[in-house]
Every structure is written in C-alpha cells, then in structure tokens.
Design a protein around this motif. Structure first.
Motif, PDB file in Angstrom:
ATOM      1  N   LEU A   1       0.854  -1.189   0.000  1.00 29.09           N
ATOM      2  CA  LEU A   1       0.000   0.000   0.000  1.00 29.09           C
ATOM      3  C   LEU A   1       0.887   1.235   0.000  1.00 29.09           C
ATOM      4  CD1 LEU A   1      -2.732  -0.835   2.712  1.00 29.09           C
ATOM      5  CD2 LEU A   1      -2.916  -1.090   0.237  1.00 29.09           C
TER       6      LEU A   1
ATOM      7  N   LEU B   1       3.869   0.786   2.872  1.00 26.66           N
ATOM      8  CA  LEU B   1       3.403  -0.207   3.838  1.00 26.66           C
ATOM      9  C   LEU B   1       3.212  -1.567   3.163  1.00 26.66           C
ATOM     10  CD1 LEU B   1       0.711   0.520   6.526  1.00 26.66           C
ATOM     11  CD2 LEU B   1       0.453  -1.470   5.042  1.00 26.66           C
TER      12      LEU B   1
ATOM     13  N   ILE C   1       7.099   0.026   6.160  1.00 29.70           N
ATOM     14  CA  ILE C   1       6.321  -0.361   7.337  1.00 29.70           C
ATOM     15  C   ILE C   1       5.787  -1.772   7.109  1.00 29.70           C
ATOM     16  CG2 ILE C   1       4.271   0.175   8.714  1.00 29.70           C
ATOM     17  CD1 ILE C   1       4.578   3.111   7.617  1.00 29.70           C
TER      18      ILE C   1
ATOM     19  N   TYR D   1       2.272   8.001  20.452  1.00 27.89           N
ATOM     20  CA  TYR D   1       2.428   8.503  19.089  1.00 27.89           C
ATOM     21  C   TYR D   1       1.094   9.068  18.605  1.00 27.89           C
ATOM     22  CZ  TYR D   1       3.746   8.119  14.058  1.00 27.89           C
ATOM     23  OH  TYR D   1       4.010   8.345  12.732  1.00 27.89           O
TER      24      TYR D   1
ATOM     25  N   GLU E   1      -7.757   9.591   9.742  1.00 27.78           N
ATOM     26  CA  GLU E   1      -7.282   9.242   8.411  1.00 27.78           C
ATOM     27  C   GLU E   1      -8.408   9.474   7.421  1.00 27.78           C
ATOM     28  OE1 GLU E   1      -5.041   5.652   8.597  1.00 27.78           O
ATOM     29  OE2 GLU E   1      -4.727   5.658   6.442  1.00 27.78           O
TER      30      GLU E   1
END
Ligand SMILES: *Cc1c(COP(=O)(O)O)cnc(C)c1O
Ligand code: SF4
Length: 340
Positions: A112, A120, A165, A286, A329
């Motif tokens: 992705l 990712l 990631i 985070y 998001e």
C-alpha cells in the motif's frame, strides 16, 4: 467481503523453544464465545449475542490478554475490545467495508502506498487478537504467493521511499526466519533507511518478543522502529512491561498508537494513566486515532469534539511528550490529519 486469512497459521514447525512458546499461546487462544463467558464468569446471554454477531469476523482472544480482564464485569474496557456484540449488526450511514479507500492505494500484491517517503507492506492477514473496532476487519486479504518479490521491485524502483512499514494483520505472526529474510532483502535496497513494524503482539502475547526477534532487529542495517497498540492502561501488565523492556534495551525505539473508543478510553483519567504507564515503560505515545468508520464498529465512535476536549485536558496534565497526536485518516489524504 469475507476475511479469508485472519487466523494464525501454525503450519510451520517452530525452530526454537521461544518460537514454540508463542505459537502454543496462539493455538490455545479462546475462539468460542461460550468458553470466554465461562472463563470470565459472564452470563451466557452475552455468549449467544457474540455468536450471532461474530460470523464474519470471529472471536479470537489469547489467554495472556484474557487474564487482564476483570471476571464478572461485562463493561470491562478490555473485554469490550474483543467480545462481539449485538451492536455490530447495526448499519450506520457512512460506515462501510473499506473506509480508507485502501483498495485504491494498492501498488503491488500486499503493498500500500499512500504517503510520501514511506510504504506499507501487508505481510499477513492474520492477527494475534481480533479487535472489534478494526478498520481492516473487512479487508480482502490476499496471500502474496511471490514472497513479496513484486512489492520489493516497486520499492527498489522508488528512490523517494526511505522507510518500509511491515503491517497486516500483524507482521509478528510471521516467523522470525521469514521476517529476517525480508529485512535482509529490504536492507539490500540502498535508498531505504528504516524498517518499522506495526504490531499489537507484544501487548497481546508478550511471549512473542523472542531472542530471535531481538537478534534480527539489532543486526539489520536499517534503523528499526516498533509501533505497538495499547488502548487502556490495564493492557500493560508486568509481562508486557518485561517484553517491552527487552525491545527498548535492544535499542529499538517503541511508539504506541491507540484508537479512541467509547466506554474503553474516552475518559481523561484513563488516557492520562495510559500515557504515563507507556512513558514509564519507555514507550512514546504517538497517535490517538479517531475511529475509522468501518461497518460494524459504529458503537465505538466518540465524537471528534469530545476527542479534542480530551486532548486539551491531557495537555494541561502531562508533559508535552506524553500527549499523543489526535488524528483522523481520510481517503486520499497526504498524511494522517491532525484534529485540533
Ligand atoms: C498509517 C499509514 C502509514 C504511516 O503513517 P505515519 O504517519 O508515518 O505513521 C503509512 N502508509 C499507510 C498506507 C498507512 O496507512
Ligand atoms: S486492530 Fe490491529 S491487531 Fe486488532 S484486529 Fe485490527 S489489524 Fe489486528
């Protein structure tokens, strides 16, 4: 859509005692709502509702996580994250199967690409626990039969990408041999600098933090980072503290992301204690994510205005570094959007 590959596979025989131990914990995870309710002294009516709600995304709770749930309390904040409920069957406008438009971000099987500088890899569809609010609960996982070859080709061709990631599912459901091999192939791509793992396993099954994991994280040329997920301080018991301590002692920076969840952590005392507990374990808070509007999870939603107030209260109470970034998001966005 149907989740095709969401259960841990134990087809490969583990090579070390530590690997065998975490595989065994997953094999013995609770999958039957009636058993869960029996173990936690909860009324069987909850088990019946859970069975009815869980057909598409089954219950899956490893016992180390179960042990942190208060018996006899149907409102326990850890229980609410894992027990399917009647509310999942409610349809709510705006809540859909692919709320983030991830299907359009797919660049190769399992790859992705949404944000500049980092990419990712969906390493597996399997997870160490089934979180009822999961935004990937309807994600159509496809196995990557080419062992990520085409994903690695795309990464090798994109010099602007500095970080990869590993996500999923949960990448730590893969064996360390397989992960070490992937890390080696990534490290051979000269423009890559960092490897990041998004994983809930150190919290759910702390036995997963094996010597082999630490060994490959320590030895890769890439700078490793680990992003765990804890939503409530009660998830961080002594066994989790030990596992995280081993990661940090090995020189791996550990960050935490949480999802803002109704009746789980939509409360300033809970969020403040979560941050302090994380900092005590040397984990940096985070993100605090606004819930993604995924079908079946609408009952977890906390209004953004509430989230903004909670963050303002946290800022008054805690050092700046202990306050997570509250983000949402959006499909097609260039990053996670800060909510202030
Ligand atoms: C969340 C996410 C990232 C990571 O975003 P950061 O802000 O760097 O944590 C990267 N790629 C995809 C596809 C993501 O969903
Ligand atoms: S939130 Fe993470 S750990 Fe939980 S089910 Fe979703 S992908 Fe798996």
């Amino acid at each position: 859509m149907v989740v095709v590959d969401f259960l841990p596979m134990s087809s490969v025989s583990p090579k070390t005692d530590q690997a065998a131990a975490w595989r065994a914990v997953l094999d013995r995870a609770v999958r039957d709502p009636a058993e869960l309710c029996r173990l936690l002294s909860l009324p069987n009516s909850l088990a019946m509702a859970a069975t009815a709600a869980a057909d598409e995304f089954p219950l899956f709770v490893p016992r180390p996580y179960l042990e942190r749930i208060r018996p006899g309390d149907p409102r326990d904040p850890l229980l609410l994250q894992v027990l399917p409920s009647e509310a999942e069957r409610a349809q709510r406008p705006g809540f859909c199967a692919d709320p983030l438009g991830e299907q359009s971000a797919r660049r190769a099987p399992g790859l992705l690409w949404k944000y500049q500088n980092r990419l990712l890899i969906v390493t597996t569809g399997a997870c160490g626990v089934h979180c009822r609010y999961c935004f990937r609960r309807h994600f159509p996982y496809r196995p990557t039969p080419d062992n990520w070859r085409s994903a690695l080709e795309v990464i090798a061709a994109e010099r602007s990408v500095h970080e990869v990631i590993l996500s999923g599912g949960d990448p730590l459901l893969l064996d360390d041999d397989r992960l070490a091999d992937l890390a080696r192939r990534l490290a051979a791509i000269p423009h890559l600098r960092r490897i990041r793992l998004h994983t809930r396993l150190p919290v759910v099954v702390p036995q997963r933090v094996t010597d082999e994991l630490l060994a490959w994280l320590r030895s890769t040329r890439l700078t490793p980072l680990l992003v765990i997920q804890a939503n409530h301080p009660a998830e961080l018991d002594a066994s989790v503290a030990t596992a995280i301590g081993r990661l940090v002692d090995a020189g791996v920076p550990v960050l935490n992301q949480s999802v803002l969840l109704r009746d789980v952590n939509d409360n300033v005392d809970v969020l403040a204690e979560l941050s302090e507990r994380l900092i005590d374990l040397r984990v940096m808070p985070y993100y605090l994510h606004q819930l993604d509007p995924v079908a079946g999870a609408a009952h977890f939603e906390v209004p953004e205005a509430t989230g903004i107030k909670l963050i303002a209260q946290l800022r008054d109470r805690l050092p700046g570094y202990a306050v997570p970034r509250y983000v949402r998001e959006t499909p097609g966005g260039s990053c996670k959007q800060p909510l202030v």
